[in-house]
Design a protein around this motif. Structure first.
Motif, short mmCIF file in Angstrom:
data_model
loop_
_atom_site.label_atom_id
_atom_site.label_comp_id
_atom_site.label_asym_id
_atom_site.label_seq_id
_atom_site.Cartn_x
_atom_site.Cartn_y
_atom_site.Cartn_z
N PHE A 153 0.81 -1.22 0.00
CA PHE A 153 0.00 0.00 0.00
C PHE A 153 0.84 1.27 0.00
O PHE A 153 0.32 2.36 -0.19
N THR A 154 2.16 1.14 0.17
CA THR A 154 3.04 2.29 0.06
C THR A 154 2.93 2.91 -1.33
O THR A 154 3.04 4.11 -1.51
N PHE A 155 2.68 2.07 -2.34
CA PHE A 155 2.63 2.52 -3.73
C PHE A 155 1.24 3.01 -4.15
O PHE A 155 1.06 3.42 -5.28
N MET A 156 0.29 2.93 -3.26
CA MET A 156 -1.09 3.30 -3.60
C MET A 156 -1.50 4.57 -2.90
O MET A 156 -1.15 4.79 -1.74
N GLY A 157 -2.26 5.37 -3.60
CA GLY A 157 -2.79 6.59 -3.02
C GLY A 157 -4.10 6.30 -2.31
O GLY A 157 -4.30 5.22 -1.76
N PRO A 158 -5.01 7.25 -2.36
CA PRO A 158 -6.30 7.08 -1.68
C PRO A 158 -7.06 5.84 -2.17
O PRO A 158 -7.00 5.47 -3.33
N ALA A 159 -7.74 5.21 -1.24
CA ALA A 159 -8.59 4.06 -1.52
C ALA A 159 -9.91 4.26 -0.79
O ALA A 159 -9.98 4.98 0.21
#
Length: 117
Positions: free
Chosen positions: A60-66
């Motif tokens: 999830f470090t590579f993902m923005g808002p979810a």
């Protein structure tokens, strides 16, 4: 059973909120200590909750808002043990990739969570 259903839905909501917020302490709090978590059907890992939490934090470090959307809850109580329930619910989770050059595209994942609680 209505109170049980509401409590289980709250637990699933707590899970989704923890993942969306990347709050890994809250994520761990959703599970029993001996829980086995399996994300293999969606290309992830499977293991003890603490091990999976470490993997989740890295991914999830590579993902923005979810933002999880949960719905179509189904509850099946075990006939041999009324304290055990299988909860199945639909999820949809749009996620933005923050590090992708220029566009920062969204992608969506979805499917069914199936949990033995």
């Amino acid at each position: 059973r209505l109170e049980d259903r509401a409590a289980l839905m709250d637990l699933m909501t707590d899970y989704a909120r923890a993942v969306d917020a990347k709050d890994w302490r809250a994520y761990l709090a959703v599970f029993e200590e001996e829980a086995w978590v399996n994300y293999e059907p969606s290309g992830g890992v499977s293991g003890k909750v603490e091990e999976v939490q470490i993997w989740m934090a890295k991914v999830f470090t590579f993902m923005g808002p979810a933002q999880h959307l949960l719905g179509n809850f189904e509850f099946y109580w075990d006939e041999a043990n009324e304290d055990v329930c299988i909860v199945r619910c639909l999820f949809h989770n749009p996620v933005r990739i923050w590090w992708f050059p220029l566009a920062q595209p969204f992608f969506s994942c979805g499917g069914w969570y199936v949990n033995r609680m």
